[in-house]
Write a protein that holds these residues in place. Sequence first.
Motif, mmCIF file in Angstrom:
data_model
loop_
_atom_site.group_PDB
_atom_site.id
_atom_site.type_symbol
_atom_site.label_atom_id
_atom_site.label_comp_id
_atom_site.label_asym_id
_atom_site.label_seq_id
_atom_site.Cartn_x
_atom_site.Cartn_y
_atom_site.Cartn_z
ATOM 1 N N SER A 18 0.833 -1.212 0.000
ATOM 2 C CA SER A 18 0.000 0.000 0.000
ATOM 3 C C SER A 18 0.865 1.257 0.000
ATOM 4 N N LEU A 19 1.985 1.218 0.731
ATOM 5 C CA LEU A 19 2.890 2.361 0.731
ATOM 6 C C LEU A 19 3.522 2.551 -0.640
ATOM 7 N N THR A 20 3.903 1.452 -1.280
ATOM 8 C CA THR A 20 4.456 1.534 -2.637
ATOM 9 C C THR A 20 3.470 2.218 -3.575
ATOM 10 N N GLU A 21 2.226 1.804 -3.497
ATOM 11 C CA GLU A 21 1.191 2.382 -4.362
ATOM 12 C C GLU A 21 1.007 3.874 -4.062
ATOM 13 N N ARG A 22 1.037 4.212 -2.789
ATOM 14 C CA ARG A 22 0.845 5.617 -2.398
ATOM 15 C C ARG A 22 2.013 6.477 -2.893
ATOM 16 N N LEU A 23 3.241 5.983 -2.813
ATOM 17 C CA LEU A 23 4.400 6.733 -3.300
ATOM 18 C C LEU A 23 4.312 6.966 -4.807
ATOM 19 N N LEU A 24 3.886 5.958 -5.537
ATOM 20 C CA LEU A 24 3.740 6.097 -6.990
ATOM 21 C C LEU A 24 2.699 7.158 -7.333
ATOM 22 N N HIS A 25 1.597 7.136 -6.607
ATOM 23 C CA HIS A 25 0.525 8.087 -6.866
ATOM 24 C C HIS A 25 0.939 9.498 -6.449
ATOM 25 N N HIS A 26 1.575 9.612 -5.302
ATOM 26 C CA HIS A 26 1.962 10.927 -4.783
ATOM 27 C C HIS A 26 2.958 11.617 -5.708
ATOM 28 N N THR A 27 3.846 10.853 -6.337
ATOM 29 C CA THR A 27 4.870 11.440 -7.199
ATOM 30 C C THR A 27 4.423 11.558 -8.650
ATOM 31 N N GLY A 28 3.182 11.173 -8.936
ATOM 32 C CA GLY A 28 2.652 11.321 -10.286
ATOM 33 C C GLY A 28 3.012 10.215 -11.250
ATOM 34 N N ALA A 29 3.584 9.116 -10.736
ATOM 35 C CA ALA A 29 3.949 8.011 -11.624
ATOM 36 C C ALA A 29 2.723 7.252 -12.113
ATOM 37 N N ILE A 30 1.654 7.258 -11.323
ATOM 38 C CA ILE A 30 0.392 6.627 -11.722
ATOM 39 C C ILE A 30 -0.746 7.599 -11.443
ATOM 40 N N GLY A 31 -1.820 7.459 -12.213
ATOM 41 C CA GLY A 31 -2.933 8.392 -12.073
ATOM 42 C C GLY A 31 -3.990 7.948 -11.092
ATOM 43 N N THR A 32 -4.139 6.648 -10.918
ATOM 44 C CA THR A 32 -5.151 6.125 -9.997
ATOM 45 C C THR A 32 -4.481 5.253 -8.949
ATOM 46 N N LEU A 33 -5.022 5.270 -7.743
ATOM 47 C CA LEU A 33 -4.441 4.559 -6.610
ATOM 48 C C LEU A 33 -5.028 3.162 -6.532
ATOM 49 N N ARG A 64 9.797 9.553 -9.795
ATOM 50 C CA ARG A 64 10.795 10.615 -9.721
ATOM 51 C C ARG A 64 10.477 11.556 -8.566
ATOM 52 N N VAL A 65 11.539 12.004 -7.904
ATOM 53 C CA VAL A 65 11.427 13.054 -6.890
ATOM 54 C C VAL A 65 12.413 14.145 -7.313
ATOM 55 N N GLY A 66 11.903 15.171 -7.961
ATOM 56 C CA GLY A 66 12.783 16.193 -8.515
ATOM 57 C C GLY A 66 13.660 15.595 -9.585
ATOM 58 N N ASP A 67 14.980 15.756 -9.448
ATOM 59 C CA ASP A 67 15.895 15.203 -10.438
ATOM 60 C C ASP A 67 16.379 13.804 -10.056
ATOM 61 N N LEU A 68 15.802 13.220 -9.016
ATOM 62 C CA LEU A 68 16.184 11.875 -8.579
ATOM 63 C C LEU A 68 15.222 10.848 -9.168
ATOM 64 N N ARG A 69 15.769 9.891 -9.906
ATOM 65 C CA ARG A 69 14.963 8.789 -10.432
ATOM 66 C C ARG A 69 15.066 7.607 -9.470
ATOM 67 N N VAL A 70 13.921 7.141 -9.013
ATOM 68 C CA VAL A 70 13.883 6.080 -8.015
ATOM 69 C C VAL A 70 13.324 4.805 -8.645
ATOM 70 N N ASN A 71 14.098 3.726 -8.596
ATOM 71 C CA ASN A 71 13.588 2.392 -8.914
ATOM 72 C C ASN A 71 13.209 1.744 -7.592
ATOM 73 N N LEU A 72 11.935 1.503 -7.402
ATOM 74 C CA LEU A 72 11.431 0.983 -6.138
ATOM 75 C C LEU A 72 11.169 -0.513 -6.267
ATOM 76 N N ILE A 73 11.721 -1.287 -5.340
ATOM 77 C CA ILE A 73 11.556 -2.743 -5.368
ATOM 78 C C ILE A 73 10.691 -3.153 -4.189
ATOM 79 N N ASP A 74 9.501 -3.673 -4.505
ATOM 80 C CA ASP A 74 8.565 -4.165 -3.493
ATOM 81 C C ASP A 74 8.882 -5.630 -3.260
#
Length: 623
Positions: A18-33, A64-74
Motif C-alpha cells: 500500500s505504501l508503494t502504491e501511495r508513493l507512486l501516486h503521490h509522485t505522479g507516476a500513476i494516475g489512480t491509486l 521521480r522526486v525532482g531530479d532523482l529517479r527512483v527504482n522501487l523494489i517491493d
Amino acid sequence: MEYLNLGILAHVDAGKTSLTERLLHHTGAIGTLGRVDAGDTRTDTMELERRRGITIRSAVVAFRVGDLRVNLIDTPGHPDFIAEVERALRVLDGVVLVVSAVEGVQAQTRVLMRALKRLRIPVLIFVNKIDRAGARYDGLLADLAERLGVVRVPMSEVDGIGTAAAKVRPLSPSSGQAEQLAEHSDAFLTAYLEDTVTAEDYQAELVRQTRLGVVSPVFFGSARTGEGITELTSGIREFLGGAGKPMPDDRLRATVFKIERGRAHEKIAYIRVFSGEIGARDHVRFHRRGLTKEAKVSAVHVFELGDETVEGRARAGQIAKVTGLKEIRIGDLVGVPEDEGAATQFPPPALETVVSPATPAVFAALSELAEQDPLITVRQDDETRRISVRLYGEVQKEIIAETLATQHGLDVGFSLTLPVRVERPLGTGHSVWLITEKRNPYFATLGLRVGPGVPGSGLAFGLDVELGSLPLAFHKAIEETVDATLRRGPSGREVIDCVVTVTHTGYFSPVSAAGDFRKVTPLVLEEALREAGTEILEPVSRIEVELPAGSVTATLSRLVERGGLVTGSVVRGDRAELTGVLPLGEVARFEQHLPGLTRGEGLMITEPAGYQPGVSPNRPMPG
C-alpha cells in the motif's frame, strides 16, 4: 541524472505494498491509486498475489522526486520468501522499513533489520497506520530502540494518533538527538560541546550518518490516507539520494536478481547495473562459481514511470529487463566478474516434500519455477523417478501447488514436509583405482582424496595433478560425476561441506574415453568416503523467544525436551528473552506449545542456522 534503487521491506501486513502504491501516486507516476484488497496494485502482478493479497515475487516500479529517479523494489513480507528479499538486498542503495504503529516490531521486522545492518544499507523507517485504533508513538519509538537495536531519530510528531484524524507535524532537532549523532562523530561532538552546531550542521550530519547506515530517521504516517507521505518522499530524496556506492571504472558490472518468462515464454532477466552500460546487440559475459558464458543481448528495457519500461541502453544505477541471455540465472554477475564473494549468502532450504504424480510435465514445470527461484531445489531420483522439492515452509508449498495449477494446468499433491538430513565427512579418506588392477574394469586410473570442508562451503573440487595430465573432457567428466555421486553418500543422504581432490590420473590412448572416468569415479569416491567416515547432520534453526519473565522456567524445559540448546537468557523487568538453537523438525511443534506456555504473550523468531549432528555417525573403517 541521479538514480536510487530503493527497497520497501516489512513484516507481512504492515502495509508495504500500500505504501508503494501511495508513493507512486503521490509522485505522479500513476494516475489512480490501487488497493491490495481490490487486487489492482502495480507491484502484485501475479494472479496468486492479487487473490491472496501478499507479495510473492519482488517487483520493480519507478518514480521521480525532482531530479532523482527512483527504482522501487517491493519485496515479499512472508518469512517463507525471505530468500527473495535477500536477493533484492544485493541491488539496493537504501531501504524504507515499514512498521505498523499498532503491531509494532514483529518477528520478520527483526530478521530484516539484521540483514540490513550486516550489509550496512541505509534505512529510513516508516511507521504506518497511525490512523488505526491502538496506534502508538512513544511506545513504538521505544520498541525500535530496544527490539530492533537501531539508533532512531524521529522526524515527526503525531496529533490525534489512533484516530481517523491523525496528523503529522515536523519535529525540530532536540539536544537528545544531537547527542545521538555526537556519539558517532568526533568532529560533530567537538562542535556540539563548543555549542557551535547550527541547524544546517545538524541536518548535514544526520544525512551523512544515515547514508553510512549508522542512524535511521523515523517518519510517521498512513499509506491508506496519504498522511505523512510528503515528508517521507522528501526524506527519501534528502537522506538516500546519493547513497549509491561509486565504482572504480566504467566497465560493465551488473547483477541478476530476478528471472521471469515473457508472453512468448522467453527468458527475461532483471539486472541492476552498477557501472558501465548494456544495450541490445551487445555481446556480454556472465559468471557464476568459476563458470563464464557469453551471449548476445536481444533487447534491453529500462524502467521509466510506474511499471512502464522503455527500450534503450541501461546505464550505471539503472534497473533493466534484458532478453536474449538464454542460460542466465539469478545471482549471475554480468560483465566484470568482481566481488563474487560479496553476494549475499543465504542458507538453502532445509525442508523437503515429495511431489506426485512424478510425470515429465510436472518435473519440467517445477524446473521452470526453480529457475525463477534457484533456492527451490527440484530433484528426480534416477532409479525411482521420484520428484522432490526443497523449500522453506508450508506457505511456499501452497504457492507452488497453485502456480502449477493456474499456469501449467497441473494438479499435484505433496507428501508430509520433513527436514533434510545430510552427511559430512568426519576425517580424511583416500582411494586409488589403477587401470591395471583386476577390480577396475575401466580404462582409467583415478585417485581421490576426501576430507571435511568449512561448514557452509558445499563442495570444493581441486587437483593435485597437472591439468594437462588428462584431456579436458576427462577432467570435466570426473568433476561432474563427483558432484552427482555426492548427492547420495554412504548413508543415502547428500554429502555437504566436502573437499574432493584428484591425486592420481592415467589413461590409455586412444582406448580410454570420458565414459570410463564417469564409471570409475563413483567407485573411487565411495571407497574414499567409507575410509573417511561420515556423520549425519540435521538442520537447525537459530531461535529467539520473547516471553513473560514468569514463563521462563516452563519454556526452558519444553525447549530442552524438543532437543533445543539454550545459549543465552536475559530478563528485563517483567519480560525475558531466550536465545538458542532448535532442530528444524521441532520448530513447528514448539510454536504450537508457545502460547500455552506464555499465556499467549510469547513471540519466537527463527532463522536457518545450518546443521548439527543429529544421528549416530557412520564411524570410519578400522585400520
